[in-house]
Design a protein around this motif. Structure first.
Motif, PDB file in Angstrom:
ATOM      1  N   GLU A  12       0.836  -1.209   0.000  1.00 56.82           N
ATOM      2  CA  GLU A  12       0.000   0.000   0.000  1.00 56.82           C
ATOM      3  C   GLU A  12       0.868   1.256   0.000  1.00 56.82           C
ATOM      4  OE1 GLU A  12      -3.329   0.395  -0.365  1.00 56.82           O
ATOM      5  OE2 GLU A  12      -3.337  -1.743  -0.739  1.00 56.82           O
ATOM      6  N   PRO A  27     -12.018   0.380  -0.543  1.00 56.24           N
ATOM      7  CA  PRO A  27     -10.999   1.169  -1.227  1.00 56.24           C
ATOM      8  C   PRO A  27     -11.617   2.381  -1.907  1.00 56.24           C
ATOM      9  CG  PRO A  27     -11.544  -0.722  -2.563  1.00 56.24           C
ATOM     10  CD  PRO A  27     -12.320  -0.852  -1.283  1.00 56.24           C
ATOM     11  N   PHE A  49      -6.976   1.235   6.614  1.00 57.51           N
ATOM     12  CA  PHE A  49      -6.118   0.134   6.170  1.00 57.51           C
ATOM     13  C   PHE A  49      -6.138  -0.992   7.192  1.00 57.51           C
ATOM     14  CE2 PHE A  49      -2.069  -2.073   6.373  1.00 57.51           C
ATOM     15  CZ  PHE A  49      -2.036  -2.642   5.116  1.00 57.51           C
ATOM     16  N   THR A  92       0.784   4.262  -2.740  1.00 57.71           N
ATOM     17  CA  THR A  92       0.582   5.653  -2.332  1.00 57.71           C
ATOM     18  C   THR A  92       1.716   6.535  -2.850  1.00 57.71           C
ATOM     19  OG1 THR A  92      -0.607   4.959  -0.358  1.00 57.71           O
ATOM     20  CG2 THR A  92       0.296   7.188  -0.344  1.00 57.71           C
ATOM     21  N   SER A 149      -6.924  -2.162   2.702  1.00 56.19           N
ATOM     22  CA  SER A 149      -6.672  -1.376   1.493  1.00 56.19           C
ATOM     23  C   SER A 149      -6.712   0.105   1.833  1.00 56.19           C
ATOM     24  CB  SER A 149      -7.705  -1.689   0.409  1.00 56.19           C
ATOM     25  OG  SER A 149      -8.984  -1.282   0.821  1.00 56.19           O
ATOM     26  N   SER A 150      -6.072   0.903   0.990  1.00 58.66           N
ATOM     27  CA  SER A 150      -6.056   2.350   1.194  1.00 58.66           C
ATOM     28  C   SER A 150      -7.357   2.962   0.741  1.00 58.66           C
ATOM     29  CB  SER A 150      -4.895   2.981   0.406  1.00 58.66           C
ATOM     30  OG  SER A 150      -3.692   2.708   1.038  1.00 58.66           O
TER      31      SER A 150
END
Length: 184
Positions: free
Chosen positions: A74, A149, A136, A78, A141-142
């Motif tokens: 992740e 998500p 998260f 990012t 998930s971001s």
């Protein structure tokens, strides 16, 4: 185990066969028959090819812990997203001839005192990053604030995830090259 993987890969002829010896041996056999960053390389056991953009590159073994590997994945996405935005901004500024140059933009006086600007930035970014980390931890998930998500365009497919990782890696290298060029 490496000998088992080597023998099994030699007999694959383009198709993955699952060994009945153990689950680990099957994972090694399948992982060894996939594309890697260096041809004929046996990837580490913890990189089984299930992650987007996984080509078996982990020379320091940072992803050996499965919990940390998910976080590193992740973090790479990012950082890649920020790098893609940065490169688009750098290229757009260069093409449009906007002044000052991107590497001097921080020195320009925008009429906002630095102390309140930093205070607002820390508060806003701290809130957003805290929400991203909490999301998260809950979902794996971001996302953005309470959307995990975060996919407003509906493009979250396996193929698009690989493209995002590859383009993010390319943007990170490109951004470093842009920094090198401005310093030269």
């Amino acid at each position: 185990m490496a000998a088992l993987a080597h023998k099994s890969v030699a007999g694959l002829s383009g198709r993955a066969r699952v060994s009945s010896r153990s689950r680990t041996a099957a994972r090694v056999v399948c992982a060894a028959g996939r594309p890697t960053w260096l041809p004929n390389l046996t990837p580490p056991a913890h990189l089984d090819g299930s992650l987007a953009g996984d080509f078996g590159f982990d020379p320091l073994g940072l992803g050996a812990d499965a919990g940390r590997l998910k976080w590193y994945t992740e973090a790479e996405k990012t950082n890649g997203r920020w790098a893609m935005a940065a490169v688009a901004g750098i290229m757009g500024q260069e093409l449009l001839g906007v002044s000052p140059e991107w590497w001097n933009a921080g020195a320009k006086d925008y009429g906002i005192p630095m102390t309140p600007l930093l205070a607002v930035e820390f508060l806003i970014m701290g809130f957003l990053e805290t929400k991203r980390y909490q999301g998260f931890k809950e979902t794996g998930s971001s996302g953005l604030i309470n959307q995990f998500p975060f996919d407003p365009a509906g493009m979250n497919s396996k193929d698009m995830q690989v493209k995002e990782v590859k383009n993010g890696r390319l943007a990170m290298v490109s951004e470093l090259d842009s920094r090198k060029q401005c310093c030269a």
